[in-house]
Write a protein that holds these residues in place. Structure first.
Motif, PDB file in Angstrom:
ATOM      1  N   ASP A 164       8.676  -6.857   1.078  1.00 43.75           N
ATOM      2  CA  ASP A 164       7.591  -6.927   2.058  1.00 43.75           C
ATOM      3  C   ASP A 164       6.900  -5.587   2.282  1.00 43.75           C
ATOM      4  O   ASP A 164       5.678  -5.516   2.349  1.00 43.75           O
ATOM      5  N   ASP A 165       7.679  -4.516   2.395  1.00 40.07           N
ATOM      6  CA  ASP A 165       7.103  -3.221   2.752  1.00 40.07           C
ATOM      7  C   ASP A 165       7.353  -2.108   1.739  1.00 40.07           C
ATOM      8  O   ASP A 165       7.000  -0.962   1.979  1.00 40.07           O
ATOM      9  N   LYS A 166       7.969  -2.462   0.590  1.00 41.50           N
ATOM     10  CA  LYS A 166       8.291  -1.407  -0.373  1.00 41.50           C
ATOM     11  C   LYS A 166       8.453  -1.959  -1.780  1.00 41.50           C
ATOM     12  O   LYS A 166       8.589  -3.163  -1.985  1.00 41.50           O
ATOM     13  N   TYR A 167       8.439  -1.037  -2.734  1.00 45.74           N
ATOM     14  CA  TYR A 167       8.765  -1.313  -4.121  1.00 45.74           C
ATOM     15  C   TYR A 167      10.092  -0.611  -4.400  1.00 45.74           C
ATOM     16  O   TYR A 167      10.294   0.515  -3.938  1.00 45.74           O
ATOM     17  N   VAL A 168      10.972  -1.261  -5.147  1.00 45.96           N
ATOM     18  CA  VAL A 168      12.284  -0.683  -5.433  1.00 45.96           C
ATOM     19  C   VAL A 168      12.500  -0.631  -6.943  1.00 45.96           C
ATOM     20  O   VAL A 168      12.452  -1.662  -7.617  1.00 45.96           O
ATOM     21  N   LEU A 169      12.731   0.569  -7.454  1.00 48.16           N
ATOM     22  CA  LEU A 169      13.064   0.794  -8.857  1.00 48.16           C
ATOM     23  C   LEU A 169      14.584   0.705  -8.976  1.00 48.16           C
ATOM     24  O   LEU A 169      15.306   1.346  -8.206  1.00 48.16           O
ATOM     25  N   PHE A 170      15.071  -0.102  -9.927  1.00 49.02           N
ATOM     26  CA  PHE A 170      16.515  -0.332 -10.023  1.00 49.02           C
ATOM     27  C   PHE A 170      16.996  -0.374 -11.466  1.00 49.02           C
ATOM     28  O   PHE A 170      16.226  -0.551 -12.398  1.00 49.02           O
ATOM     29  N   ASN A 171      18.303  -0.236 -11.622  1.00 51.23           N
ATOM     30  CA  ASN A 171      19.034  -0.513 -12.861  1.00 51.23           C
ATOM     31  C   ASN A 171      20.126  -1.511 -12.518  1.00 51.23           C
ATOM     32  O   ASN A 171      20.787  -1.367 -11.484  1.00 51.23           O
ATOM     33  N   ILE A 228      17.399   3.121  -7.776  1.00 48.88           N
ATOM     34  CA  ILE A 228      17.063   4.481  -8.178  1.00 48.88           C
ATOM     35  C   ILE A 228      16.104   5.144  -7.204  1.00 48.88           C
ATOM     36  O   ILE A 228      16.273   6.298  -6.845  1.00 48.88           O
ATOM     37  N   ASN A 229      15.082   4.381  -6.787  1.00 47.10           N
ATOM     38  CA  ASN A 229      14.083   4.957  -5.889  1.00 47.10           C
ATOM     39  C   ASN A 229      13.387   3.844  -5.129  1.00 47.10           C
ATOM     40  O   ASN A 229      13.310   2.715  -5.600  1.00 47.10           O
ATOM     41  N   THR A 230      12.865   4.189  -3.973  1.00 42.63           N
ATOM     42  CA  THR A 230      12.106   3.268  -3.134  1.00 42.63           C
ATOM     43  C   THR A 230      10.750   3.894  -2.844  1.00 42.63           C
ATOM     44  O   THR A 230      10.659   5.094  -2.571  1.00 42.63           O
ATOM     45  N   TYR A 231       9.703   3.077  -2.947  1.00 42.90           N
ATOM     46  CA  TYR A 231       8.338   3.531  -2.709  1.00 42.90           C
ATOM     47  C   TYR A 231       7.736   2.680  -1.594  1.00 42.90           C
ATOM     48  O   TYR A 231       7.654   1.462  -1.730  1.00 42.90           O
ATOM     49  N   ASN A 232       7.329   3.305  -0.496  1.00 42.93           N
ATOM     50  CA  ASN A 232       6.710   2.577   0.609  1.00 42.93           C
ATOM     51  C   ASN A 232       5.331   2.080   0.207  1.00 42.93           C
ATOM     52  O   ASN A 232       4.525   2.840  -0.343  1.00 42.93           O
ATOM     53  N   LYS A 233       5.070   0.807   0.465  1.00 43.80           N
ATOM     54  CA  LYS A 233       3.773   0.233   0.116  1.00 43.80           C
ATOM     55  C   LYS A 233       2.617   0.937   0.826  1.00 43.80           C
ATOM     56  O   LYS A 233       1.534   1.059   0.268  1.00 43.80           O
ATOM     57  N   LYS A 234       2.870   1.413   2.039  1.00 45.43           N
ATOM     58  CA  LYS A 234       1.796   2.045   2.807  1.00 45.43           C
ATOM     59  C   LYS A 234       1.313   3.350   2.169  1.00 45.43           C
ATOM     60  O   LYS A 234       0.257   3.853   2.522  1.00 45.43           O
ATOM     61  N   ASP A 235       2.074   3.879   1.199  1.00 43.20           N
ATOM     62  CA  ASP A 235       1.674   5.099   0.501  1.00 43.20           C
ATOM     63  C   ASP A 235       0.665   4.835  -0.620  1.00 43.20           C
ATOM     64  O   ASP A 235       0.193   5.781  -1.260  1.00 43.20           O
ATOM     65  N   PHE A 236       0.348   3.564  -0.854  1.00 41.27           N
ATOM     66  CA  PHE A 236      -0.564   3.176  -1.931  1.00 41.27           C
ATOM     67  C   PHE A 236      -1.684   2.315  -1.363  1.00 41.27           C
ATOM     68  O   PHE A 236      -1.472   1.536  -0.438  1.00 41.27           O
ATOM     69  N   VAL A 237      -2.864   2.447  -1.947  1.00 46.34           N
ATOM     70  CA  VAL A 237      -4.025   1.683  -1.486  1.00 46.34           C
ATOM     71  C   VAL A 237      -3.767   0.184  -1.688  1.00 46.34           C
ATOM     72  O   VAL A 237      -4.035  -0.618  -0.800  1.00 46.34           O
TER      73      VAL A 237
END
Length: 85
Positions: free
Chosen positions: A20-27, A37-46
């Protein structure tokens, strides 16, 4: 949750899920060990395209699915289903 990027390796999968609020990079290894591996908040992207354009510098654009696939959880079974879609 939706899988938006997936790549099969001999030892398992790597990919990105959209929550809902983020993208998650995983293995996820074949022995079912999940590592986020990393989490990216959706609000940081247009928007979604901005995220894909940014992350494609590190993740091959070819690993992104044409259409995201809904999954219940990050499991081997769910990823095999998404990878074969």
């Amino acid at each position: 949750m939706k899988i938006i990027s997936i790549k099969l390796y001999r030892t398992g999968y790597t990919g990105i899920v959209e929550e809902d609020d983020k993208y998650v990079l995983f293995n996820l290894s074949k022995n079912r060990k999940l590592k986020k591996i990393n989490t990216y908040n959706k609000k940081d992207f247009v928007d979604y395209n901005h995220f894909v354009g940014t992350i494609s510098k590190f993740i091959p654009h070819s690993s992104f699915l044409k259409e995201p696939v809904k999954i219940k959880s990050i499991t081997i079974e769910e990823l095999e289903r998404a990878f074969s879609s």
